[in-house]
Design a protein around this motif. Structure first.
Motif, short mmCIF file in Angstrom:
data_model
loop_
_atom_site.label_atom_id
_atom_site.label_comp_id
_atom_site.label_asym_id
_atom_site.label_seq_id
_atom_site.Cartn_x
_atom_site.Cartn_y
_atom_site.Cartn_z
N TYR A 1 0.65 -0.88 -0.45
CA TYR A 1 0.03 -0.11 -0.03
C TYR A 1 0.84 1.39 -0.15
CZ TYR A 1 -2.55 3.60 1.97
OH TYR A 1 -2.99 5.25 2.03
N ARG B 1 0.55 4.25 -3.12
CA ARG B 1 0.03 5.50 -2.88
C ARG B 1 1.38 6.17 -3.24
NH1 ARG B 1 -0.23 10.14 0.94
NH2 ARG B 1 -2.25 10.71 1.46
N LYS B 2 2.77 5.96 -3.23
CA LYS B 2 3.53 7.23 -3.80
C LYS B 2 3.73 7.43 -5.08
CE LYS B 2 9.26 7.68 -2.84
NZ LYS B 2 9.90 7.07 -2.33
N VAL C 1 0.58 9.11 -5.70
CA VAL C 1 0.93 10.68 -5.58
C VAL C 1 1.93 11.22 -6.57
CG1 VAL C 1 2.15 12.47 -3.32
CG2 VAL C 1 0.54 10.25 -3.03
N ARG D 1 -7.11 9.75 -7.07
CA ARG D 1 -7.21 8.77 -6.15
C ARG D 1 -6.94 7.94 -6.19
NH1 ARG D 1 -13.70 7.61 -6.20
NH2 ARG D 1 -14.56 9.63 -5.64
N LEU D 2 -6.64 6.84 -4.66
CA LEU D 2 -5.67 6.13 -5.43
C LEU D 2 -7.23 4.29 -4.89
CD1 LEU D 2 -3.57 3.31 -4.95
CD2 LEU D 2 -3.43 4.31 -2.75
N TYR E 1 -7.28 1.29 -4.13
CA TYR E 1 -5.74 -0.22 -3.60
C TYR E 1 -7.00 -0.98 -3.05
CZ TYR E 1 -1.98 -2.19 -1.74
OH TYR E 1 -1.39 -3.06 -1.29
N GLU F 1 -8.90 6.11 -1.94
CA GLU F 1 -9.07 7.06 -1.32
C GLU F 1 -8.01 8.75 -1.83
OE1 GLU F 1 -4.51 8.28 2.00
OE2 GLU F 1 -4.39 6.14 0.44
N LEU G 1 -6.02 11.51 -2.75
CA LEU G 1 -5.37 11.61 -2.48
C LEU G 1 -4.94 13.84 -2.86
CD1 LEU G 1 -3.67 9.23 -4.76
CD2 LEU G 1 -3.46 9.35 -2.94
#
Length: 424
Positions: A66, A70-71, A74, A80-81, A83, A89, A91
């Motif tokens: 995760y 996420r990195k 970004v 949005r992620l 996952y 999520e 961002l």
């Protein structure tokens, strides 16, 4: 129709599921979405939903933790992620909306830090049409996709090209090579899309007298000993060449030498050297007119074949003499018992740079025996000044080796020799 494992999913399924997920996630045109899903069918439904909505998608390999996913999201400016979640999520600092949707990719980082590559859906459709129109041999073959569908090789060339041809791509798990062979035996005229490492493993596992109908290799150059083993096990062996920025730009419909990348597809142009003596960087021009510098050294023969020589960034300068890592790796992997190898540069206060080597083997190999073998195959400046036997050569999920990463990890002392195998 797409087959994932033993399950068939028709167009109606993806149309229905994509519409459901589009509504559930609130996909909006022009926004960027990062998607990391363990369920392949759901990932593909999300992919079609995002593409058809005119939005952009960053596919992330399902094995990515995760924090790393996420990195990446970004870095790519995603809004949005998603996952393994349909709500996802939100961002911070997402990129502005784009006028048309794009396929987003982070470059492999084999020669430095990964960078964001964005290709429009229209650009990808042009590539697919050119690919299918020019490369006609697989028209009646069954695509067996044994590579990540989050990478352009599996997604575009394995799945989208197959759908464009009207055939059913079969996505298989790469964790079990014997299962891949079973799937191929049960398929009609199978064409395997996979990495060089998996192709080599399958060629070794095939029982005497059995052959693969067809296989495609891409992403990294086959070491000559691997090429020989794979070629003799395949009725048809193809190779394709390209880069993240340009997609696939050349295909070899009958691979007879590992370095013969293929003939340039009609939607692209390539400038490079005219022969080995004048080898130069391969520079690609497509419909945008902007040159794409591949940092690959090569040339085009009189018959139009694009020939790869080396990555310009991989070349090792030993006291003013150029060493191409592939020459070293071919010599190493030709030694009986050696299974894999990577040559890379290390600093040397006398010669500026020297060749260093990681290799794997079926059993411990003494540095003296390997050095003696190599001294009969290579010039003195090509000989590795350090040789380390490891359990496994570090490869990325797409099968590529990052020499930059290997060199950095080696300098940090990350590679310990296996048992009695060793450093020079």
């Amino acid at each position: 129709m797409i087959r994932i494992g033993d399950q068939f999913y028709d167009k109606a399924h993806f149309d229905r599921r994509s519409a459901e997920l589009g509504n559930l996630t609130g996909i909006s045109p022009g926004l960027r979405y990062a998607v990391c899903f363990a369920d392949t069918a759901e990932w593909l439904a999300l992919f079609f939903a995002i593409r058809d909505a005119g939005a952009s998608v960053l596919p992330i390999h399902p094995g990515t933790p995760y924090a790393a996913a996420r990195k990446l999201a970004v870095q790519a400016g995603c809004e949005r992620l998603l996952y393994n979640s349909f709500t996802g999520e939100i961002l911070p600092d997402s990129a502005p909306r784009t006028p048309e949707g794009e396929l987003l990719q982070m470059s492999s980082g084999t020669t430095g830090a990964p960078k964001l590559i964005a290709r429009t859906w229209q650009n990808i459709e042009i590539e697919i049409a050119s690919y299918v129109r020019t490369f006609t041999l697989p028209e009646t073959m069954t695509p067996i996709v044994a590579c990540p569908t989050t990478h352009s090789y599996g997604l575009i060339c394995g799945i989208l090209v197959g759908l464009h041809r009207g055939v059913t791509p079969h996505i298989v798990d790469t964790a079990n090579p014997k299962h891949i062979l079973k799937v191929m035996r049960e398929s009609e005229r199978p064409l395997l899309y996979s990495s060089p490492a998996i192709l080599h493993m399958l060629a070794q596992l095939l029982p005497t007298g059995q052959r693969m109908h067809a296989a495609m290799t891409s992403g990294t150059l086959l070491p000559d000993p691997w090429f020989v083993r794979i070629r003799e096990k395949c009725d048809h062996l193809f190779q394709q060449y390209g880069c993240s920025e340009a997609g696939c730009i050349a295909i070899n419909p009958d691979l007879t030498a590992a370095s013969d990348m293929g003939y340039i597809l009609p939607h692209a142009e390539a400038e490079t050297g005219e022969d080995l003596a004048s080898a130069a960087e391969i520079v690609i021009t497509k419909d945008t007119g902007q040159p794409i510098h591949t940092r690959d050294l090569g040339y085009r023969r009189a018959d139009g074949m694009l020939v790869f020589v080396s990555r310009m960034d991989d070349m090792i300068n030993v006291a003013g003499l150029n060493v191409y890592p592939k020459d070293v790796e071919d010599a190493v992997t030709a030694m009986p018992g050696i299974t894999d190898a990577v040559a890379f540069r290390k600093s040397d206060r006398f010669a500026g740079e020297r060749v260093a080597l990681l290799f794997s083997a079926e059993c411990p190999v003494s540095p003296g025996a390997l050095r003696e073998w190599l001294s009969r195959q290579l010039a003195p400046h090509q000989l590795p000044s350090e040789m380390i036997q490891v359990a496994e050569i570090p490869r990325q999920p797409n099968g590529k080796i990052s020499r930059c990463d290997v060199a950095e990890r080696h300098a940090a002392g990350a590679f310990l020799p296996v048992q009695t195998g060793v450093a020079s």
